[in-house]
Enzyme design. Structure first.
Site, PDB file in Angstrom:
ATOM      1  N   TYR A   1       0.850  -1.196   0.000  1.00  0.00           N
ATOM      2  CA  TYR A   1       0.000   0.000   0.000  1.00  0.00           C
ATOM      3  C   TYR A   1       0.882   1.242   0.000  1.00  0.00           C
ATOM      4  O   TYR A   1       1.989   1.221   0.531  1.00  0.00           O
ATOM      5  CB  TYR A   1      -0.926   0.002   1.216  1.00  0.00           C
ATOM      6  CG  TYR A   1      -2.030  -1.040   1.146  1.00  0.00           C
ATOM      7  CD1 TYR A   1      -3.310  -0.690   0.716  1.00  0.00           C
ATOM      8  CD2 TYR A   1      -1.806  -2.364   1.506  1.00  0.00           C
ATOM      9  CE1 TYR A   1      -4.332  -1.632   0.652  1.00  0.00           C
ATOM     10  CE2 TYR A   1      -2.825  -3.315   1.442  1.00  0.00           C
ATOM     11  CZ  TYR A   1      -4.088  -2.942   1.019  1.00  0.00           C
ATOM     12  OH  TYR A   1      -5.097  -3.869   0.948  1.00  0.00           O
ATOM     13  N   GLU A   2       0.368   2.338  -0.573  1.00  0.00           N
ATOM     14  CA  GLU A   2       1.188   3.537  -0.702  1.00  0.00           C
ATOM     15  C   GLU A   2       1.504   4.190   0.639  1.00  0.00           C
ATOM     16  O   GLU A   2       2.366   5.051   0.725  1.00  0.00           O
ATOM     17  CB  GLU A   2       0.528   4.550  -1.646  1.00  0.00           C
ATOM     18  CG  GLU A   2      -0.795   5.080  -1.150  1.00  0.00           C
ATOM     19  CD  GLU A   2      -1.603   5.787  -2.253  1.00  0.00           C
ATOM     20  OE1 GLU A   2      -1.319   5.556  -3.427  1.00  0.00           O
ATOM     21  OE2 GLU A   2      -2.517   6.542  -1.908  1.00  0.00           O
ATOM     22  N   SER A   3       0.833   3.730   1.701  1.00  0.00           N
ATOM     23  CA  SER A   3       1.171   4.209   3.039  1.00  0.00           C
ATOM     24  C   SER A   3       2.513   3.660   3.522  1.00  0.00           C
ATOM     25  O   SER A   3       2.951   4.016   4.613  1.00  0.00           O
ATOM     26  CB  SER A   3       0.071   3.806   4.024  1.00  0.00           C
ATOM     27  OG  SER A   3      -0.156   2.416   3.965  1.00  0.00           O
ATOM     28  N   GLY A   4       3.142   2.791   2.734  1.00  0.00           N
ATOM     29  CA  GLY A   4       4.454   2.274   3.111  1.00  0.00           C
ATOM     30  C   GLY A   4       4.421   0.888   3.715  1.00  0.00           C
ATOM     31  O   GLY A   4       5.443   0.386   4.187  1.00  0.00           O
TER      32      GLY A   4
ATOM     33  N   HIS B   1       1.349  11.902  -5.403  1.00  0.00           N
ATOM     34  CA  HIS B   1       1.976  11.552  -4.124  1.00  0.00           C
ATOM     35  C   HIS B   1       3.500  11.509  -4.257  1.00  0.00           C
ATOM     36  O   HIS B   1       4.227  12.017  -3.403  1.00  0.00           O
ATOM     37  CB  HIS B   1       1.505  10.172  -3.668  1.00  0.00           C
ATOM     38  CG  HIS B   1       0.169  10.172  -2.990  1.00  0.00           C
ATOM     39  ND1 HIS B   1      -0.503  11.315  -2.633  1.00  0.00           N
ATOM     40  CD2 HIS B   1      -0.620   9.127  -2.582  1.00  0.00           C
ATOM     41  CE1 HIS B   1      -1.647  10.978  -2.040  1.00  0.00           C
ATOM     42  NE2 HIS B   1      -1.738   9.662  -2.002  1.00  0.00           N
TER      43      HIS B   1
END
Lengths: 245, 285, 285, 245
Positions: free
Chosen positions: A49-52, B101
């Site tokens: 996920y792009e949250s890391g 982003h």
């Protein structure tokens, strides 16, 4: 067992994810499909996920891409700059899973604005991670309900590049991944024509027709010579999906 | 050395009318208590910077704090639109500077690194460079390949939430760490709100530590990330995120909610019980 | 997915004559066991890349493995010169490409990031750009300021040591993490030697995790960082670093030491008892 | 108590480090002086090593800049790219502590090679972190034994920039820190002339003479009008230094 069109769409998407792959997951239907694949035929799928969060194994579907369950179950959590720079950008991730507000005949995606950018009819959320997911993942799977409003001849705004405006545009732009090789809808599956890179229908889900798909597409949609019928959802698939949502 | 002071004092020192302000936290650790204090102090003309405006900037935009928004994804995650943001853009009453982003994350990295710009493989072929002046091509001096540059983000004020700090102002945060470190290091003035002040920062796997001398202000704000969350202290109030859709759809409903739940509260007041996270604080790792 | 295989097999797969090879580890976690296996396998014509050549490259240079060295600081830390390196440079038998630490660290970051170059505030006013072709000026497209660019380092083979891996090849390392992650991600083929293979990687504060699918080979090599060290398993053998000065000063003494302590050993043999670290392995956090 | 010239040099250097500062420490004499300061008058000094250890509090002197004791006692350990990019490069660190093989009248430092670079008489270790420490720290303190071999009119190779070749060169090069404001030797202390930025003698250690310092300098060394005598080491300073080494 009966099923909804959304269930068929999600299951068809999940089937495209093979065990052992790494998958960059957007929120919403992509997350559902990716988690379904991990619960069924692809337990070794790595969800990113792009949250890391790398290797997240949520036991329920997260509402956002940054719910605590993702960090708690991940193999490792890295910073947001790192997830984009070290993991996504170099082309390390096999599959990117995206949604779309508009998608056009060349698989370009708009999630920015309907109408004029400076004076929009509808302002959409914007780019997020999508442009770089679309550019850098080995390939992209798009999940989107099919309608004339969404399947347009040309998107109002190119947020994320599919195949540009003609075959070979990705290479000319220096984009490394193979682009949107699969667009999965509630009616069937579209894939790019190997020559023109224009999206055409390759699969119809059970109970849908080519005419229906053409009616839900604002460009003259053609069918591949090998147009196939999607296998209906199995009871196992439906059960796993319903347990998840 | 960071000064440990009450939230209202810290916000008054850090945020002034017309400033560029970044309140960060990628889904996790969003500094809502600090945002509410900025609203209560009546700040205006701000350039708000944040990758995901989220509810926190929907509130600040709706309350008229913002002149301009720099952002990369303006939705209510998993729910839908941010109505105050959307209305402001559709009515052209808010200037926007829009990135991806990857572009914003790298712009923060450049800011934290003391560089004027960052380089990435990004934006190529999209319509974003046509509408955002802060996206430019740059050529590799070795290979001749064309890539993309974005200028550093260096906010006047950078604000994040964290799990805890010690009495000297050293800050510790863990879970999804987002761009927390970068925004504090990139900003001219920084404020970190924390769940609690402790005697000793016991090491935690995955934790980021910001030394006291790299932070300007630390303020206790228990529950200060609600309806976002603080790993180990609270869970994301997903019900509140869903409920926000109805609260914010109409400006007058929105204003009335803000009056009752933000304007009438003192700094540091915990969120109303109905909207609190189900998990009790304190079960940290 | 990483393959967990014996060291000799992994080295044979990963390092070939003429390759560019980076064995990294910033003082800590230097992969000596892998270097010794490369020497035993008789590899030659290598471009050796390492910020601090340290004893590990002094040995490889002295044994004739290297055609070229890319580096930023070539001393025996706290002791003095690296004699095999120094002799090779002074006799002009080794091509060198010389950077600063900041330049090399950023070049690894660019390699890990899939970018052709990195930008830094560095080298300006020094004589290094005059002698190193891979240092060039670059202009900020927003401010016009002139900065410095270095090309990405993308070794054919990247090798590091780490504390441990699980059976699937996920790697965990902690303490001084240096550029360990960057070199693995920047390299075409990677090998991580580890102190031990465990069932589960219990989280450790400050640890870096490299997922199995980002690593090519993992090989057990207990004690494989000696005379460097592995935090939690061994301490730096400072006495050996000091003793190396006399061992390496003369090529024939050096060769005789290498014959007795490296060439005659099988892969994975622990270092000779006299030179082992005082602390027993196993007291990890 | 009597003391050696090296002890006087180390103590004089330690005195220049004030409590509350952050200090980027090179190995050798700089590390000894910085640790001595932390043990005596500056307990709140933050020691930063290029290995990524921030706030290290070693209880014995490390041999290398990456000994385990530094990581074990640090407030936080960051990666090597991060220590250079996020911490050193933006000018966050107050003082850089460097050694030198050669230093010239403008404080430029050579740690690369004596003689011709391509065919060196003596190959030295090279740059390491020094060029960027010299460029970016608020100010630089150099610790080096004074001799005609080391104190040269012009260094053979500029590894790290002091004041360049003339006043104002640092600003012209875009270097942010104030450069080598203090050069501490076994004979005395040199500081740049405020006008010309050439190093001149400002302090003589006890028992040394201007003639001695001039004899040990290959350029015509001048004394500042305010030439002072360094305070001798106190018993406390000597005791703390000897306990450390």
């Amino acid at each position: 067992m009966s099923w909804t069109a959304d269930e068929m769409m999600t299951i068809a998407a999940a089937r495209r994810l093979h065990d052992g792959l790494s998958c960059f997951v957007g929120i919403g239907l992509p997350s559902t499909a990716a988690n379904l694949a991990r619960r069924t035929h692809a337990p070794g799928l790595t969800l990113i996920y792009e949250s890391g969060t790398i290797g997240a194994k949520p036991d329920h579907l997260p509402l956002s891409i940054g719910d605590g369950i993702l960090a708690e179950t991940a193999d490792t959590v890295v910073s947001v700059p790192e997830i984009f720079n070290y993991w996504l950008q170099p082309g390390r991730i096999d599959v990117g899973f995206l949604g779309a507000a508009q998608i056009d005949r060349f698989g370009n995606i708009n999630t920015t604005a309907i109408g004029d950018y400076a004076d929009p009819k509808v302002r959409l959320p914007g780019a997020g991670g999508a442009p770089e997911i679309a550019a850098s993942c080995g390939e992209v799977i798009v999940i989107v309900r099919q309608s004339r409003r969404a399947f347009v001849d040309r998107v109002d705004f190119v947020t994320s590049v599919g195949f540009g405006r003609a075959a070979g545009d990705r290479a000319r732009l220096g984009l490394r991944g193979h682009g949107p090789r699969t667009v999965i809808t509630d009616l069937g599956i579209l894939e790019p024509d190997p020559g023109t890179e224009e999206l055409r229908l390759t699969h119809l889900h059970p109970g849908t027709t080519l005419a229906q798909a053409q009616e839900a597409t604002a460009w003259p949609l053609t069918a591949a010579p090998t147009l196939q019928r999607t296998e209906p959802p199995t009871p196992d698939e439906l059960q796993a999906l319903r347990a998840l949502t | 050395m960071a000064q440990v002071v009450p939230l209202a004092d810290a916000v008054a020192e850090v945020v002034h009318d017309g400033d560029s302000v970044a309140l960060e936290g990628f889904t996790h650790l969003i500094p809502f208590a600090a945002a509410h204090e900025i609203i209560r102090q009546g700040r205006g003309g701000l350039t708000l910077i944040r990758m995901t405006p989220d509810l926190v900037y929907d509130q600040m935009i709706g309350m008229g704090c913002a002149r301009k928004l720099v952002f990369s994804w303006g939705g209510n995650p998993g729910v839908g639109s941010l109505h105050r943001f959307r209305d402001a853009v559709q009515s052209r009453s808010l200037e926007i500077e829009e990135h991806s982003h990857a572009g914003m994350a790298n712009a923060y990295v450049a800011g934290a690194s003391g560089l004027p710009f960052a380089v990435l493989r990004g934006y190529r072929g999209t319509d974003l460079p046509g509408v955002t002046a802060t996206i430019k091509p740059i050529t590799c001096p070795f290979t001749g390949e064309e890539l993309t540059a974005v200028p550093a983000i260096t906010p006047d004020a950078g604000i994040v939430h964290a799990q805890r700090a010690d009495r000297r102002g050293n800050v510790q945060l863990w879970g999804i760490t987002g761009v927390q470190k970068e925004v504090v290091l990139a900003s001219r003035r920084s404020l970190v709100t924390v769940e609690e002040i402790v005697d000793t920062l016991t090491p935690v796997p995955g934790a980021v530590v910001l030394p006291s001398w790299a932070v300007d202000y630390v303020s206790p704000a228990p529950g200060g990330s609600h309806p976002s969350y603080t790993q180990g202290y609270s869970v994301r109030d997903n019900a509140f995120y869903s409920a926000w859709d109805a609260i914010s759809r109409d400006q007058s409903t929105f204003l009335s909610w803000m009056r009752d739940n933000v304007l009438s509260q003192a700094a540091g007041t915990p969120p109303p019980p109905a909207a609190r996270a189900p998990e009790a604080p304190g079960n940290h790792a």
